[in-house]
Write an enzyme that holds these catalytic residues in place. Structure first.
Site, PDB file in Angstrom:
ATOM      1  N   GLY A  35       0.825  -1.203   0.000  1.00 29.09           N
ATOM      2  CA  GLY A  35       0.000   0.000   0.000  1.00 29.09           C
ATOM      3  C   GLY A  35       0.856   1.249   0.000  1.00 29.09           C
ATOM      4  N   GLN A  57       2.889  10.088   1.213  1.00 30.42           N
ATOM      5  CA  GLN A  57       4.191   9.414   1.256  1.00 30.42           C
ATOM      6  C   GLN A  57       5.066   9.770   0.058  1.00 30.42           C
ATOM      7  OE1 GLN A  57       2.355   5.337   2.133  1.00 30.42           O
ATOM      8  NE2 GLN A  57       4.322   5.209   3.167  1.00 30.42           N
ATOM      9  N   HIS A  96      -4.390   1.329   7.569  1.00 32.40           N
ATOM     10  CA  HIS A  96      -3.039   1.891   7.585  1.00 32.40           C
ATOM     11  C   HIS A  96      -2.902   3.026   6.567  1.00 32.40           C
ATOM     12  CE1 HIS A  96       1.529   1.236   7.756  1.00 32.40           C
ATOM     13  NE2 HIS A  96       1.363   2.055   6.732  1.00 32.40           N
ATOM     14  N   GLU A  97      -3.367   2.787   5.346  1.00 34.37           N
ATOM     15  CA  GLU A  97      -3.215   3.808   4.297  1.00 34.37           C
ATOM     16  C   GLU A  97      -4.128   5.006   4.545  1.00 34.37           C
ATOM     17  OE1 GLU A  97      -0.647   3.527   2.643  1.00 34.37           O
ATOM     18  OE2 GLU A  97      -0.341   1.398   3.046  1.00 34.37           O
ATOM     19  N   HIS A 108      -2.645   7.509   6.914  1.00 31.63           N
ATOM     20  CA  HIS A 108      -1.643   8.417   6.322  1.00 31.63           C
ATOM     21  C   HIS A 108      -2.296   9.726   5.852  1.00 31.63           C
ATOM     22  CE1 HIS A 108       2.184   6.301   6.241  1.00 31.63           C
ATOM     23  NE2 HIS A 108       1.638   5.210   5.726  1.00 31.63           N
ATOM     24  N   CYS A 148       5.914  -0.148   7.052  1.00 31.74           N
ATOM     25  CA  CYS A 148       5.530   0.995   6.219  1.00 31.74           C
ATOM     26  C   CYS A 148       6.720   1.390   5.361  1.00 31.74           C
ATOM     27  CB  CYS A 148       5.126   2.155   7.134  1.00 31.74           C
ATOM     28  SG  CYS A 148       4.654   3.652   6.250  1.00 31.74           S
ATOM     29  N   LEU A 149       6.473   1.703   4.090  1.00 33.60           N
ATOM     30  CA  LEU A 149       7.567   2.089   3.202  1.00 33.60           C
ATOM     31  C   LEU A 149       8.258   3.367   3.668  1.00 33.60           C
ATOM     32  CD1 LEU A 149       5.950   1.257  -0.264  1.00 33.60           C
ATOM     33  CD2 LEU A 149       7.661  -0.073   0.993  1.00 33.60           C
TER      34      LEU A 149
HETATM   35 NI    NI Z   1       2.550   3.352   5.622  1.00 38.14          NI
END
Ligand code: NI
Length: 153
Positions: free
Chosen positions: A46, A51, A130-131, A134, A88-89
């Site tokens: 995701g 991000q 999670h997304e 953000h 998380c990226l």
């Molecule tokens: Ni994330």
């Protein structure tokens, strides 16, 4: 399509609230394409627009069942609980346990500007929560139960 740079924890942009998309124009479609390419290149499941430094309410998700593109997503129903390790990226090399609903339903707009609903259980429910977090400046590390740990631990 292009791979965009993923911001890392500590960058202020990750802490800001993203604005809704009024119209799915060319710019948003390019953003969706780039986000998907960036997510796949980074082996993520995701990615949210903040991000990649864009404060718009846009996320892409693929937990292995195909690409989901969600514009202005909102959770309209949630039930149950699960606690699982997340990463998380924007927080490379780290994982931590977070409590999330077991099942969520999200209403959003797709790239054609059409309203859609997505219901996810298990990993998809986690990815959706999670997304979406953000988009409100929330990173999973804020919600970790216990310690944030290294990926191999
Ligand atoms: Ni994330």
């Amino acid at each position: 399509m292009a791979i965009r740079r993923i911001l890392k924890l500590g960058d202020e942009t990750l802490r800001k609230t993203s604005r809704p998309v009024a119209e799915v124009d060319k710019r948003i479609k390019v953003l969706l394409d780039d986000m998907a390419e960036t997510m796949y290149a980074a082996d993520g499941v995701g990615l949210a627009a903040p991000q990649v430094g864009v404060l718009r309410r846009v996320v892409v998700i693929d937990v292995g069942d195909g690409l989901l593109e969600l514009i202005n997503p909102e959770i309209i129903a949630a039930e149950g609980k699960q606690t699982n390790a997340e990463g998380c990226l924007s927080v490379p090399g780290r994982r931590g346990d977070v409590e999330r609903p077991e099942k969520v339903t999200v209403r959003a707009m797709n790239r054609r500007g059409k309203e859609i609903e997505v219901t996810g259980e298990g990993l998809l429910a986690i990815a959706l929560c999670h997304e979406l977090d953000h988009l409100d400046g929330i990173v999973y590390v804020d919600k970790v139960v216990g310690e944030l740990r290294g990926e191999e631990e």
